[in-house]
Design an enzyme around this catalytic site. Sequence first.
Site, short mmCIF file in Angstrom:
data_model
loop_
_atom_site.label_atom_id
_atom_site.label_comp_id
_atom_site.label_asym_id
_atom_site.label_seq_id
_atom_site.Cartn_x
_atom_site.Cartn_y
_atom_site.Cartn_z
N TYR A 94 0.84 -1.20 0.00
CA TYR A 94 0.00 0.00 0.00
C TYR A 94 0.87 1.24 0.00
O TYR A 94 2.05 1.20 0.36
CB TYR A 94 -0.95 0.02 1.20
N CYS A 95 0.28 2.37 -0.38
CA CYS A 95 0.92 3.68 -0.25
C CYS A 95 -0.02 4.56 0.56
O CYS A 95 -0.83 4.05 1.33
CB CYS A 95 1.27 4.28 -1.61
N PHE A 96 0.06 5.87 0.41
CA PHE A 96 -0.74 6.73 1.28
C PHE A 96 -2.24 6.58 1.02
O PHE A 96 -3.03 6.37 1.93
CB PHE A 96 -0.33 8.20 1.13
N TYR A 124 -2.90 3.66 3.23
CA TYR A 124 -2.70 3.98 4.64
C TYR A 124 -3.84 4.84 5.18
O TYR A 124 -4.33 4.61 6.30
CB TYR A 124 -1.37 4.72 4.82
#
Length: 370
Positions: A94-96, A124
């Site tokens: 995952y990223c932001f 996130y």
Amino acid sequence: MRPDCTDFRQLFLDDVPMMDMRAPVEFAKGAFPGVVNLPLMNDQERQKVGTCYKQQGQAAAIALGHQLVSGATKQARLEAWAAFAKAHPDGYLYCFRGGLRSQIVQGWLRDEAGIQYPRVKGGYKAMRTFLLETTQQAVEQCDFVLVGGLTGTGKTDVLHQLDNVLDLEGHANHRGSSFGKRATAQPAQIDFENQLAIDVLKKRARGIGQFVLEDEGRIVGSCTVPLELYQGMQHYPLVWLEDSFTNRVERILRDYVVNLSAEFKAVHGEEDGPRLFAERMLQSMANIYKRLGGERHQRLSEMLREALQEQQRSGAVDLHRGWIEGLLNEYYDPMYAYQRAAKAERIEFAGDAVEVREYLKARALRQPRK
């Protein structure tokens, strides 16, 4: 290929392995327990891309990102992602926001390493929102009871014998008092909140609908108790733990001197550990100078200094009882007596450690499971 994930609840209940594509500076501000930070861009690269985005727009920023993460840099990161994916075939990335960064890494893994690896949709931010809502819902839907008592009565010892405790001090890595700092650092505020929410989530999944908390202030060291929970703590029922003065002194000696000095040695070594422990204790005493007053602070500080010198010289800890007794008699006990009087109407039971433990266990059985 496994589908991208939106079941945040199961991710945290099962401790599913995840790799975080965010830059280290983002990760340091807050993350989830057990997650590995394998960023697409380091802090400097992220800053350059961000500046480019503001000045020239998205297309130019994406082009710069591909230029910065190329060649040997790209290959090294791709190998790290592939190694994680192979080691954790049930995991996610995952990223932001679950957007461009995680999609780029997904594409590179697929096209250049032959690995199909799913991402967490929403990233996130979505998982963080889910955990904040988890704590909020527990405050609204569950029952809570607090354990209070004078300093040294062993509140933490009692809590650790229960299966429905939310250990605020444990999650904050701090004992909650002026002398409560541990040998290791406290978590970031967001990490503290995330750990607490996951604890709530797992216990509720086991059917627990009543939680026991230690009666804390809003601040536990450098960590702040979530506002909605702290507001509830101002009116939750209270169970008061009692013990003799002698037992309390011995327990404080054990926890704050014997065990904590050993912890400093284990973390910082035989040479630096004792010195850092002594510095920490003297600083803790200095922190309550205003509350003690000049004469009392000077007298207790000198007793502490002599005890630390004797401990370093011979290993004996007997002299520590002097300042502990003084601090209890002249500072902590009067303060707690005042606080107890203010909360008297909320106290539903008082007793020693065995009585309080059994009362809380019986109380939990009387509550509906949620």
